[in-house]
Design an enzyme around this catalytic site. Structure first.
Site, PDB file in Angstrom:
ATOM      1  N   SER A  41      12.616  -2.788   3.768  1.00 56.63           N
ATOM      2  CA  SER A  41      12.422  -3.294   2.686  1.00 56.63           C
ATOM      3  C   SER A  41      11.412  -3.279   1.733  1.00 56.63           C
ATOM      4  O   SER A  41      11.315  -3.403   0.368  1.00 56.63           O
ATOM      5  CB  SER A  41      11.973  -4.951   2.868  1.00 56.63           C
ATOM      6  OG  SER A  41      10.784  -5.116   3.436  1.00 56.63           O
ATOM      7  N   LYS A  82       5.025  -7.215   1.809  1.00 49.92           N
ATOM      8  CA  LYS A  82       5.664  -7.507   0.583  1.00 49.92           C
ATOM      9  C   LYS A  82       4.518  -7.265  -0.600  1.00 49.92           C
ATOM     10  O   LYS A  82       3.473  -6.974  -0.218  1.00 49.92           O
ATOM     11  CB  LYS A  82       6.258  -8.632   0.330  1.00 49.92           C
ATOM     12  CG  LYS A  82       7.477  -9.190   1.207  1.00 49.92           C
ATOM     13  CD  LYS A  82       8.848  -8.435   1.131  1.00 49.92           C
ATOM     14  CE  LYS A  82       9.472  -8.982   2.277  1.00 49.92           C
ATOM     15  NZ  LYS A  82      10.707  -7.976   2.456  1.00 49.92           N
TER      16      LYS A  82
END
Length: 189
Positions: A41, A82
């Site tokens: 990701s 993230k």
């Protein structure tokens, strides 16, 4: 006399080793912690199984900033890595593969290589608004809006199962990639 000196030397070594162990444990649990990136990701910034160092105390003394890369508790068994895109009070929108925060367009240079490598005519980041995904017009107080750099393959704040991230759930800011050696780097603010 010889036994007394040997005992004192041994005791000195035990104290030194004990202090070193306590210092290492303290640094590991309270200041810096090693973590392993799981999944794709955050590619190309971080790859699966990169070993990173997370600064747990620095951000608690200052603030988290837009575009900081953070590790946060997703649930009891998983931590996610993230990038902070939206701060409390921000209105976030994506149009034509461009980020707009509070109506102002922001560059995301960390995505340029990925955008250039796309083999189809699609966008790296699909158009969206906070309202469409999360039913809010701005990022709530005490929360952040986070995205993975691999926008097509990231479970992030755009998904209601992740949503806005509570500041209390953030473990810390990523500071270093330490392994593999060829990817070793300092992560700049």
């Amino acid at each position: 006399m010889k036994n007394t000196n040997e005992t004192n030397d041994l005791l000195s070594w035990v104290k030194t080793l004990g202090f070193a162990v306590l210092l290492a444990v303290g640094l590991r649990y309270f200041i810096f912690t090693p973590t392993v990136v799981v999944g794709a990701s955050m590619m190309p910034t971080f790859e699966n199984e990169d070993k990173i160092i997370v600064d747990k105390i620095g951000p608690k003394l200052t603030n988290y900033d837009r575009f900081d890369v953070v590790v946060f508790e997703f649930n009891d068994n998983e931590d996610y890595i993230k990038r902070i895109i939206g701060l409390p009070g921000d209105h976030i929108e994506y149009k034509n593969d461009s980020l707009f925060i509070n109506g102002e367009k922001y560059d995301e240079p960390y995505l340029d290589a990925y955008k250039g490598a796309l083999t189809d005519s699609g966008k790296l980041t699909a158009d969206f608004t906070l309202d469409a995904y999360l039913g809010e017009t701005v990022v709530p107080e005490g929360h952040f809006f986070v995205l993975g750099d691999n926008r097509r393959k990231s479970l992030d704040s755009r998904d209601a199962s992740v949503g806005f991230i509570e500041q209390d759930k953030i473990i810390g800011k990523v500071r270093f990639v330490i392994y593999p050696i060829k990817r070793m780097q300092i992560i700049k603010d």
